[in-house]
Enzyme design. Structure first.
Site, PDB file in Angstrom:
ATOM      1  N   PHE A   1     -21.416  -4.570  -2.347  1.00 38.72           N
ATOM      2  CA  PHE A   1     -22.655  -4.910  -1.914  1.00 38.72           C
ATOM      3  C   PHE A   1     -23.821  -4.565  -2.589  1.00 38.72           C
ATOM      4  O   PHE A   1     -24.762  -5.314  -3.014  1.00 38.72           O
ATOM      5  CB  PHE A   1     -23.103  -4.242  -0.701  1.00 38.72           C
ATOM      6  CG  PHE A   1     -22.491  -4.995   0.704  1.00 38.72           C
ATOM      7  CD1 PHE A   1     -21.367  -6.038   0.673  1.00 38.72           C
ATOM      8  CD2 PHE A   1     -22.211  -4.231   2.084  1.00 38.72           C
ATOM      9  CE1 PHE A   1     -20.889  -6.353   1.456  1.00 38.72           C
ATOM     10  CE2 PHE A   1     -21.834  -4.899   2.951  1.00 38.72           C
ATOM     11  CZ  PHE A   1     -21.008  -5.914   2.782  1.00 38.72           C
TER      12      PHE A   1
ATOM     13  N   GLN B   1     -16.642  -5.259  12.031  1.00 44.94           N
ATOM     14  CA  GLN B   1     -15.971  -3.917  11.956  1.00 44.94           C
ATOM     15  C   GLN B   1     -16.541  -2.790  11.437  1.00 44.94           C
ATOM     16  O   GLN B   1     -17.692  -3.144  10.728  1.00 44.94           O
ATOM     17  CB  GLN B   1     -14.861  -4.203  10.837  1.00 44.94           C
ATOM     18  CG  GLN B   1     -15.368  -4.404   9.304  1.00 44.94           C
ATOM     19  CD  GLN B   1     -15.492  -5.775   9.189  1.00 44.94           C
ATOM     20  OE1 GLN B   1     -16.174  -6.654   9.730  1.00 44.94           O
ATOM     21  NE2 GLN B   1     -15.310  -6.224   7.966  1.00 44.94           N
TER      22      GLN B   1
ATOM     23  N   GLY C   1     -18.268  -9.172  10.364  1.00 41.06           N
ATOM     24  CA  GLY C   1     -19.183  -7.900   9.667  1.00 41.06           C
ATOM     25  C   GLY C   1     -19.343  -6.906  11.037  1.00 41.06           C
ATOM     26  O   GLY C   1     -20.092  -5.971  10.940  1.00 41.06           O
TER      27      GLY C   1
ATOM     28  N   GLY D   1       3.080   8.085  -1.346  1.00 37.88           N
ATOM     29  CA  GLY D   1       2.927   8.980  -2.634  1.00 37.88           C
ATOM     30  C   GLY D   1       2.334  10.423  -2.079  1.00 37.88           C
ATOM     31  O   GLY D   1       2.757  11.306  -2.297  1.00 37.88           O
TER      32      GLY D   1
ATOM     33  N   ARG E   1       0.687  -1.152  -0.131  1.00 36.16           N
ATOM     34  CA  ARG E   1       0.011  -0.092   0.082  1.00 36.16           C
ATOM     35  C   ARG E   1       0.918   1.235   0.028  1.00 36.16           C
ATOM     36  O   ARG E   1       0.544   2.349  -0.249  1.00 36.16           O
ATOM     37  CB  ARG E   1      -0.927   0.024   1.122  1.00 36.16           C
ATOM     38  CG  ARG E   1      -1.846  -1.100   1.391  1.00 36.16           C
ATOM     39  CD  ARG E   1      -2.624  -1.001   2.693  1.00 36.16           C
ATOM     40  NE  ARG E   1      -3.691  -0.146   2.515  1.00 36.16           N
ATOM     41  CZ  ARG E   1      -5.049  -0.517   2.526  1.00 36.16           C
ATOM     42  NH1 ARG E   1      -5.190  -1.723   2.396  1.00 36.16           N
ATOM     43  NH2 ARG E   1      -5.839   0.285   2.537  1.00 36.16           N
TER      44      ARG E   1
ATOM     45  N   TYR F   1       0.873   4.453  -2.566  1.00 37.39           N
ATOM     46  CA  TYR F   1      -0.379   5.151  -2.497  1.00 37.39           C
ATOM     47  C   TYR F   1      -0.183   5.976  -1.197  1.00 37.39           C
ATOM     48  O   TYR F   1      -0.035   7.320  -1.279  1.00 37.39           O
ATOM     49  CB  TYR F   1      -1.625   4.392  -2.428  1.00 37.39           C
ATOM     50  CG  TYR F   1      -2.953   5.327  -2.215  1.00 37.39           C
ATOM     51  CD1 TYR F   1      -3.263   5.695  -3.374  1.00 37.39           C
ATOM     52  CD2 TYR F   1      -3.662   5.540  -1.072  1.00 37.39           C
ATOM     53  CE1 TYR F   1      -4.494   6.770  -3.513  1.00 37.39           C
ATOM     54  CE2 TYR F   1      -4.794   6.324  -1.105  1.00 37.39           C
ATOM     55  CZ  TYR F   1      -5.231   6.702  -2.116  1.00 37.39           C
ATOM     56  OH  TYR F   1      -6.333   7.640  -2.041  1.00 37.39           O
TER      57      TYR F   1
ATOM     58  N   VAL G   1     -19.078  -0.965  -0.528  1.00 37.76           N
ATOM     59  CA  VAL G   1     -20.400  -0.106  -1.047  1.00 37.76           C
ATOM     60  C   VAL G   1     -20.712  -0.505  -2.589  1.00 37.76           C
ATOM     61  O   VAL G   1     -21.861  -0.918  -2.587  1.00 37.76           O
ATOM     62  CB  VAL G   1     -20.578   1.281  -1.029  1.00 37.76           C
ATOM     63  CG1 VAL G   1     -21.730   1.973  -1.514  1.00 37.76           C
ATOM     64  CG2 VAL G   1     -20.210   2.055   0.350  1.00 37.76           C
TER      65      VAL G   1
HETATM   66  P1  NAD Z   1     -11.092   7.578  -9.421  1.00 33.18           P
HETATM   67  O1  NAD Z   1      -9.909   6.496  -9.639  1.00 33.18           O
HETATM   68  O2  NAD Z   1     -12.434   7.480  -9.624  1.00 33.18           O
HETATM   69  O3  NAD Z   1     -10.508   9.199 -10.054  1.00 33.18           O
HETATM   70  C1  NAD Z   1      -9.043   9.576 -10.320  1.00 33.18           C
HETATM   71  C2  NAD Z   1      -8.932   9.850 -11.578  1.00 33.18           C
HETATM   72  O4  NAD Z   1      -7.408  10.090 -11.879  1.00 33.18           O
HETATM   73  C3  NAD Z   1      -9.393   8.810 -12.705  1.00 33.18           C
HETATM   74  O5  NAD Z   1     -10.231   9.651 -13.619  1.00 33.18           O
HETATM   75  C4  NAD Z   1      -7.903   8.583 -13.401  1.00 33.18           C
HETATM   76  O6  NAD Z   1      -8.434   8.136 -14.630  1.00 33.18           O
HETATM   77  C5  NAD Z   1      -7.016   9.700 -13.177  1.00 33.18           C
HETATM   78  N1  NAD Z   1      -5.836   9.538 -13.243  1.00 33.18           N
HETATM   79  C6  NAD Z   1      -5.020   8.589 -12.786  1.00 33.18           C
HETATM   80  N2  NAD Z   1      -3.724   8.890 -13.074  1.00 33.18           N
HETATM   81  C7  NAD Z   1      -3.775   9.964 -13.888  1.00 33.18           C
HETATM   82  C8  NAD Z   1      -2.452  10.525 -14.440  1.00 33.18           C
HETATM   83  N3  NAD Z   1      -1.540  10.027 -14.465  1.00 33.18           N
HETATM   84  N4  NAD Z   1      -3.007  11.663 -15.132  1.00 33.18           N
HETATM   85  C9  NAD Z   1      -4.311  12.015 -15.281  1.00 33.18           C
HETATM   86  N5  NAD Z   1      -5.266  11.428 -14.596  1.00 33.18           N
HETATM   87  C10 NAD Z   1      -4.926  10.493 -14.201  1.00 33.18           C
HETATM   88  O7  NAD Z   1     -10.980   7.885  -8.008  1.00 33.18           O
HETATM   89  P2  NAD Z   1     -11.498   9.117  -6.857  1.00 33.18           P
HETATM   90  O8  NAD Z   1     -12.280   8.132  -5.821  1.00 33.18           O
HETATM   91  O9  NAD Z   1     -12.316  10.023  -7.726  1.00 33.18           O
HETATM   92  O10 NAD Z   1     -10.548   9.846  -6.220  1.00 33.18           O
HETATM   93  C11 NAD Z   1     -10.004  11.102  -6.685  1.00 33.18           C
HETATM   94  C12 NAD Z   1      -8.903  11.584  -5.673  1.00 33.18           C
HETATM   95  O11 NAD Z   1      -9.487  11.371  -4.205  1.00 33.18           O
HETATM   96  C13 NAD Z   1      -7.719  10.632  -5.780  1.00 33.18           C
HETATM   97  O12 NAD Z   1      -6.674  11.521  -5.676  1.00 33.18           O
HETATM   98  C14 NAD Z   1      -7.794  10.003  -4.393  1.00 33.18           C
HETATM   99  O13 NAD Z   1      -6.692   9.596  -3.926  1.00 33.18           O
HETATM  100  C15 NAD Z   1      -8.706  10.874  -3.702  1.00 33.18           C
HETATM  101  N6  NAD Z   1      -9.299  10.146  -2.485  1.00 33.18           N
HETATM  102  C16 NAD Z   1     -10.523   9.642  -2.722  1.00 33.18           C
HETATM  103  C17 NAD Z   1     -11.237   8.738  -1.826  1.00 33.18           C
HETATM  104  C18 NAD Z   1     -12.588   8.135  -2.055  1.00 33.18           C
HETATM  105  O14 NAD Z   1     -13.079   7.706  -0.895  1.00 33.18           O
HETATM  106  N7  NAD Z   1     -13.111   8.215  -3.069  1.00 33.18           N
HETATM  107  C19 NAD Z   1     -10.508   8.668  -0.297  1.00 33.18           C
HETATM  108  C20 NAD Z   1      -9.149   9.319  -0.298  1.00 33.18           C
HETATM  109  C21 NAD Z   1      -8.962  10.156  -1.254  1.00 33.18           C
HETATM  110  N1  UDP Z   2     -15.565  -5.533   2.918  1.00 31.87           N
HETATM  111  C1  UDP Z   2     -16.908  -6.500   3.088  1.00 31.87           C
HETATM  112  N2  UDP Z   2     -17.209  -7.030   1.854  1.00 31.87           N
HETATM  113  C2  UDP Z   2     -16.582  -6.609   0.772  1.00 31.87           C
HETATM  114  C3  UDP Z   2     -15.622  -5.714   0.559  1.00 31.87           C
HETATM  115  C4  UDP Z   2     -15.386  -5.141   2.051  1.00 31.87           C
HETATM  116  O1  UDP Z   2     -16.962  -7.054   4.221  1.00 31.87           O
HETATM  117  O2  UDP Z   2     -17.213  -7.214  -0.423  1.00 31.87           O
HETATM  118  C5  UDP Z   2     -15.225  -4.936   4.142  1.00 31.87           C
HETATM  119  C6  UDP Z   2     -13.805  -4.842   4.386  1.00 31.87           C
HETATM  120  O3  UDP Z   2     -13.196  -6.140   5.143  1.00 31.87           O
HETATM  121  C7  UDP Z   2     -13.521  -3.600   5.305  1.00 31.87           C
HETATM  122  C8  UDP Z   2     -14.779  -2.797   5.100  1.00 31.87           C
HETATM  123  O4  UDP Z   2     -15.566  -3.587   4.217  1.00 31.87           O
HETATM  124  O5  UDP Z   2     -13.733  -4.139   6.766  1.00 31.87           O
HETATM  125  C9  UDP Z   2     -14.613  -1.547   4.216  1.00 31.87           C
HETATM  126  O6  UDP Z   2     -13.656  -2.109   2.932  1.00 31.87           O
HETATM  127  P1  UDP Z   2     -13.342  -0.861   1.834  1.00 31.87           P
HETATM  128  O7  UDP Z   2     -12.288  -1.618   1.026  1.00 31.87           O
HETATM  129  O8  UDP Z   2     -14.450  -0.661   1.309  1.00 31.87           O
HETATM  130  O9  UDP Z   2     -12.679   0.146   2.657  1.00 31.87           O
HETATM  131  P2  UDP Z   2     -11.551   0.458   3.556  1.00 31.87           P
HETATM  132  O10 UDP Z   2     -11.155  -0.964   4.167  1.00 31.87           O
HETATM  133  O11 UDP Z   2     -10.331   0.839   2.679  1.00 31.87           O
HETATM  134  O12 UDP Z   2     -12.120   1.260   4.709  1.00 31.87           O
END
Ligand code: NAD
Ligand code: UDP
Ligand code: UDP
Length: 321
Positions: free
Chosen positions: A193, A211, A209, A150, A144, A147, A190
């Site tokens: 499910f 957690q 379940g 990074g 991980r 990410y 999400v």
């Molecule tokens: P997503 O994967 O749907 O969107 C990311 C977008 O970035 C995609 O459209 C992808 O094609 C584009 N992308 C990836 N690499 C690229 C590159 N090198 N150049 C140009 N475009 C590029 O994800 P998201 O959920 O919309 O997340 C958006 C941002 O929010 C991300 O930076 C992510 O780390 C952050 N974030 C999201 C969540 C969440 O719950 N969704 C949580 C924490 C952080």
């Molecule tokens: N999880 C689950 N069933 C699934 C996918 C995830 O029970 O099909 C659980 C997973 O083990 C974790 C929680 O749901 O405890 C949230 O997982 P997710 O990957 O969505 O997010 P994160 O762990 O990064 O919060």
């Protein structure tokens, strides 16, 4: 009066980016959406393509980009583990080289720049819930890390451009968010499910379940982004944005079952290694500084997300990727 701006959104064809672009256009701004379509899709921005103030550009932000803009929202980066671990070196590159390029661009044109950071900067936290002052517990060499580290390095770069070049910066640490335009095969709970329920397949609950997680609906999160960008220049963040209301995975499964009227049962599967027992944001800072807190209840957000996935299934445009 609202003054229209020219705004760059990187990752604008992704889940969060597409909602942000739509909101910025709705407010009367000009939006340039830059995306390499790795996890994003043109389908997410389809309704925007006909708008005169919206422009899509396919580009990988690990390469330099020259544009003239007033503000930048830097969201480009795959967000789910199955996607960011697919090419981990590219994940570090987008977070580090991508951030440097966007910061270099912001510096040249004197633009305000927003960074989509993450709760993953806290790693496997030893304190619950996590305030922004908590420095985290991140493994630098695990799967991980591309990410987590990074995103940490991107925060460092943002603060160094602030200190060295007086760049106006804003950093949001985003917690689990859901809603329409989520990637159907991101492997998250999400989307899993809902897709399982809509297809009358068993809902896969990992472990027993008990957690818990907290889920923020996308509209609430985007409101937080806008408030942060509009906050006074001396407030840079990092600031946590997420929903503090916790649910167990069993409770989530029951709600999805009820809202979809599915015939699915629950199927228990092994808990993944290092699966956190709990994750919850401390949003005190966002409340105090941005007057922000989520308002959309889980049930309401799930209804909208279920409708979105049902449409995708009906149009038969869901295929595993
Ligand atoms: P997503 O994967 O749907 O969107 C990311 C977008 O970035 C995609 O459209 C992808 O094609 C584009 N992308 C990836 N690499 C690229 C590159 N090198 N150049 C140009 N475009 C590029 O994800 P998201 O959920 O919309 O997340 C958006 C941002 O929010 C991300 O930076 C992510 O780390 C952050 N974030 C999201 C969540 C969440 O719950 N969704 C949580 C924490 C952080
Ligand atoms: N999880 C689950 N069933 C699934 C996918 C995830 O029970 O099909 C659980 C997973 O083990 C974790 C929680 O749901 O405890 C949230 O997982 P997710 O990957 O969505 O997010 P994160 O762990 O990064 O919060
Ligand atoms: N950069 C960019 N667009 C711009 C200005 C800069 O993509 O409009 C890139 C540029 O290629 C450089 C990076 O941003 O690699 C950092 O720029 P900065 O001016 O901060 O550093 P320097 O060019 O001095 O290394």
């Amino acid at each position: 009066m609202h003054l229209a701006k020219r705004i760059l959104v990187t990752g604008g064809a992704g889940f969060l980016g597409s909602h942000l672009c739509a909101k910025l256009i709705e407010q009367g701004n000009e939006v340039i959406c830059v995306d390499n379509l790795f996890t994003g899709t043109k389908r997410n921005i389809y309704p925007l393509l006909e708008k005169i103030d919206f422009e899509f550009m396919r580009h990988d932000i690990t390469f330099p980009l020259y544009l003239e803009v007033d503000e930048i929202y830097n969201l480009a980066c795959p967000a789910s583990p199955i996607h960011y671990q697919n090419d981990p070196v590219q994940t570090t590159k987008v977070n580090v080289h991508g951030a440097i390029n966007m910061l270099g661009l912001a510096k040249r044109v004197k633009a305000k720049i927003f960074q989509a950071s993450t709760s993953e900067v806290y790693g496997d936290p030893e304190v619950h819930p996590q305030p922004e002052s908590y420095r985290g517990n991140v493994n630098p060499i695990g799967p991980r890390s591309c990410y987590d580290e990074g995103k940490r390095c991107a925060e460092t770069l943002f603060f160094d451009y602030l200190r060295q070049h007086r760049l106006p910066i804003k950093i949001a640490r985003i917690f689990n968010t859901y809603g329409p335009n989520m990637h159907p095969y991101d492997g998250r709970v999400v989307s899993n499910f809902i897709l399982q329920a809509l297809q009358n397949k068993p809902l896969t609950v990992y472990g027993d379940g008990t957690q818990s997680r907290s889920f923020c609906y996308v509209d609430d999160l985007i409101d937080g982004f806008l408030r942060l960008m509009q906050s006074s220049d001396d407030f840079t963040g990092p600031v946590n944005l997420g929903n503090p209301v916790e649910f167990t995975m069993l409770e989530l499964a029951e709600q999805v079952k009820e809202l979809t009227n599915t015939k699915s049962d629950i199927q228990f599967e092994p808990l993944p290694e290092d699966d956190p027992k709990q994750r919850q944001p401390d949003i005190t800072l966002a409340k105090n500084k941005l007057n922000w807190e989520p308002t959309v209840p889980l049930r309401h957000g799930l209804e909208k997300t279920i409708a979105y996935f049902a449409d995708l299934l009906k149009a038969e445009i869901i295929k595993p990727s």
